[in-house]
Design a protein around this motif. Structure first.
Motif, PDB file in Angstrom:
ATOM      1  N   ALA A 193       0.862  -1.182   0.000  1.00  0.00           N
ATOM      2  CA  ALA A 193       0.000   0.000   0.000  1.00  0.00           C
ATOM      3  C   ALA A 193       0.897   1.231   0.000  1.00  0.00           C
ATOM      4  N   ARG A 194       0.712   2.069  -0.998  1.00  0.00           N
ATOM      5  CA  ARG A 194       1.483   3.312  -1.094  1.00  0.00           C
ATOM      6  C   ARG A 194       0.505   4.483  -1.038  1.00  0.00           C
ATOM      7  N   SER A 195       0.705   5.383  -0.095  1.00  0.00           N
ATOM      8  CA  SER A 195      -0.182   6.527   0.051  1.00  0.00           C
ATOM      9  C   SER A 195       0.628   7.809   0.127  1.00  0.00           C
ATOM     10  N   SER A 196       0.015   8.895  -0.301  1.00  0.00           N
ATOM     11  CA  SER A 196       0.682  10.201  -0.211  1.00  0.00           C
ATOM     12  C   SER A 196      -0.361  11.281   0.027  1.00  0.00           C
ATOM     13  N   TYR A 197       0.016  12.298   0.783  1.00  0.00           N
ATOM     14  CA  TYR A 197      -0.879  13.395   1.084  1.00  0.00           C
ATOM     15  C   TYR A 197      -0.055  14.650   1.362  1.00  0.00           C
ATOM     16  N   THR A 198      -0.681  15.808   1.188  1.00  0.00           N
ATOM     17  CA  THR A 198      -0.007  17.091   1.384  1.00  0.00           C
ATOM     18  C   THR A 198      -0.501  17.754   2.657  1.00  0.00           C
ATOM     19  N   VAL A 199       0.433  18.215   3.460  1.00  0.00           N
ATOM     20  CA  VAL A 199       0.113  18.923   4.705  1.00  0.00           C
ATOM     21  C   VAL A 199       0.634  20.348   4.599  1.00  0.00           C
ATOM     22  N   THR A 200      -0.218  21.310   4.898  1.00  0.00           N
ATOM     23  CA  THR A 200       0.178  22.724   4.832  1.00  0.00           C
ATOM     24  C   THR A 200       0.237  23.309   6.235  1.00  0.00           C
ATOM     25  N   GLU A 201       1.392  23.833   6.598  1.00  0.00           N
ATOM     26  CA  GLU A 201       1.589  24.457   7.905  1.00  0.00           C
ATOM     27  C   GLU A 201       2.348  25.760   7.715  1.00  0.00           C
ATOM     28  N   ASP A 202       1.831  26.827   8.294  1.00  0.00           N
ATOM     29  CA  ASP A 202       2.462  28.150   8.210  1.00  0.00           C
ATOM     30  C   ASP A 202       2.733  28.554   6.760  1.00  0.00           C
ATOM     31  N   GLY A 203       1.817  28.166   5.879  1.00  0.00           N
ATOM     32  CA  GLY A 203       1.949  28.552   4.477  1.00  0.00           C
ATOM     33  C   GLY A 203       2.841  27.647   3.652  1.00  0.00           C
ATOM     34  N   ASP A 204       3.530  26.706   4.282  1.00  0.00           N
ATOM     35  CA  ASP A 204       4.410  25.779   3.554  1.00  0.00           C
ATOM     36  C   ASP A 204       3.712  24.445   3.343  1.00  0.00           C
ATOM     37  N   SER A 205       3.780  23.941   2.121  1.00  0.00           N
ATOM     38  CA  SER A 205       3.156  22.653   1.794  1.00  0.00           C
ATOM     39  C   SER A 205       4.214  21.574   1.651  1.00  0.00           C
ATOM     40  N   ASN A 206       4.013  20.484   2.346  1.00  0.00           N
ATOM     41  CA  ASN A 206       4.930  19.347   2.289  1.00  0.00           C
ATOM     42  C   ASN A 206       4.154  18.082   1.976  1.00  0.00           C
ATOM     43  N   MET A 207       4.771  17.206   1.187  1.00  0.00           N
ATOM     44  CA  MET A 207       4.125  15.941   0.853  1.00  0.00           C
ATOM     45  C   MET A 207       4.755  14.792   1.639  1.00  0.00           C
ATOM     46  N   VAL A 208       3.897  13.988   2.228  1.00  0.00           N
ATOM     47  CA  VAL A 208       4.339  12.802   2.965  1.00  0.00           C
ATOM     48  C   VAL A 208       3.914  11.573   2.167  1.00  0.00           C
ATOM     49  N   THR A 209       4.842  10.650   1.963  1.00  0.00           N
ATOM     50  CA  THR A 209       4.555   9.408   1.246  1.00  0.00           C
ATOM     51  C   THR A 209       4.899   8.229   2.147  1.00  0.00           C
ATOM     52  N   VAL A 210       3.980   7.288   2.262  1.00  0.00           N
ATOM     53  CA  VAL A 210       4.194   6.096   3.083  1.00  0.00           C
ATOM     54  C   VAL A 210       4.074   4.859   2.200  1.00  0.00           C
ATOM     55  N   ASP A 211       5.132   4.081   2.163  1.00  0.00           N
ATOM     56  CA  ASP A 211       5.161   2.859   1.355  1.00  0.00           C
ATOM     57  C   ASP A 211       5.176   1.662   2.297  1.00  0.00           C
ATOM     58  N   SER A 212       4.109   0.850   2.273  1.00  0.00           N
ATOM     59  CA  SER A 212       3.968  -0.279   3.205  1.00  0.00           C
ATOM     60  C   SER A 212       3.982  -1.614   2.477  1.00  0.00           C
ATOM     61  N   ARG A 213       4.526  -2.618   3.151  1.00  0.00           N
ATOM     62  CA  ARG A 213       4.540  -3.983   2.628  1.00  0.00           C
ATOM     63  C   ARG A 213       3.950  -4.921   3.683  1.00  0.00           C
TER      64      ARG A 213
END
Length: 236
Positions: A193-213
């Motif tokens: 299962a591979r998931s990714s989402y964007t989190v915005t904090e203090d105007g900065d957007s970062n993408m987190v990706t989690v790759d599970s087996r």
């Protein structure tokens, strides 16, 4: 000669195996949900600001099934020099390492708290060991070969996933959209299962990706609470 050719053609036709019907992932999952059994998994988390990407954390763990789904889990996490571990049994959680270790009384290595939830936002939000969650991911996604690709919001996940509902995610984050790809084994069970989402904090957007087996679906599993002498419900 005509008879021989016809016979060879018949043999060749017989030798070609019939196309196996695809296995239903939800039915395959339900068949493994036996008390005292479970599944093992690993998570690799990466973080990106759109320019640079770096490894954020590696985890490994196991889910133990009960009569009504996941009864317990045990996850060990490594982030840089930090080592953390969380054990959840029923509605009780045990935490060690990381920030917790810095506030525990001398001689204690585990903090005992109420509720069982994902360790934090760097865990895999998708839990393919939950039938309702898996059904929602299949419904929201498109199948191609042995993979299912789609997207789902945190709010939609909370409605079907006990794993997410127990995490206490604020309503302000319910609109976060998680893109995902599930990989299915020949058994119909989820192997990745591979998931990714964007989190915005203090105007900065970062993408987190989690790759599970996921491995060992249906294998015997026994998760136990830490030694009582190492556990406390107090902090310094």
């Amino acid at each position: 000669m005509i008879t021989l050719v016809a016979a060879c053609g018949a043999l060749m036709a017989a030798a070609v195996p019939a196309q196996a019907a695809p296995k239903d992932p939800v039915s395959a999952l339900k068949a493994t949900l036996v008390a005292g059994h479970g599944v093992r998994f690993t998570d690799t988390v990466t973080w990106s600001d759109g320019t640079d990407e770096e490894g954020a954390r590696d985890s490994k763990g196991v889910f133990q099934f009960g009569k009504k789904g996941i009864a317990a889990f045990d996850i060990s996490m490594i982030s840089g020099d930090e080592r953390e571990r969380v054990i959840s049994i029923g509605k009780t959680g045990y935490y060690s390492g990381g920030d917790v270790a810095r506030v525990l009384p001398d001689g204690k290595t585990w903090y005992k708290g109420k509720g069982g939830a994902i360790p934090d936002s760097w865990a895999q939000f998708l839990n393919p060991a939950e039938p309702k969650t898996l059904a929602a991911l299949i419904k929201n996604g498109k199948s191609k070969g042995n993979s299912i690709t789609g997207s789902i919001t945190v709010k939609e996940l909370k409605a079907v996933s006990a794993w997410i509902a127990a995490a206490g995610i604020d309503k302000q984050h319910e609109g976060i959209k998680i893109s995902y790809t599930l990989t299915l084994a020949s058994t119909g069970l989820v192997s990745g299962a591979r998931s990714s989402y964007t989190v915005t904090e203090d105007g900065d957007s970062n993408m987190v990706t989690v790759d599970s087996r996921y491995t060992g679906w249906g294998s015997k599993v026994s998760i136990k609470a830490p030694n009582p002498s190492t556990v406390t419900t107090e902090t310094r």
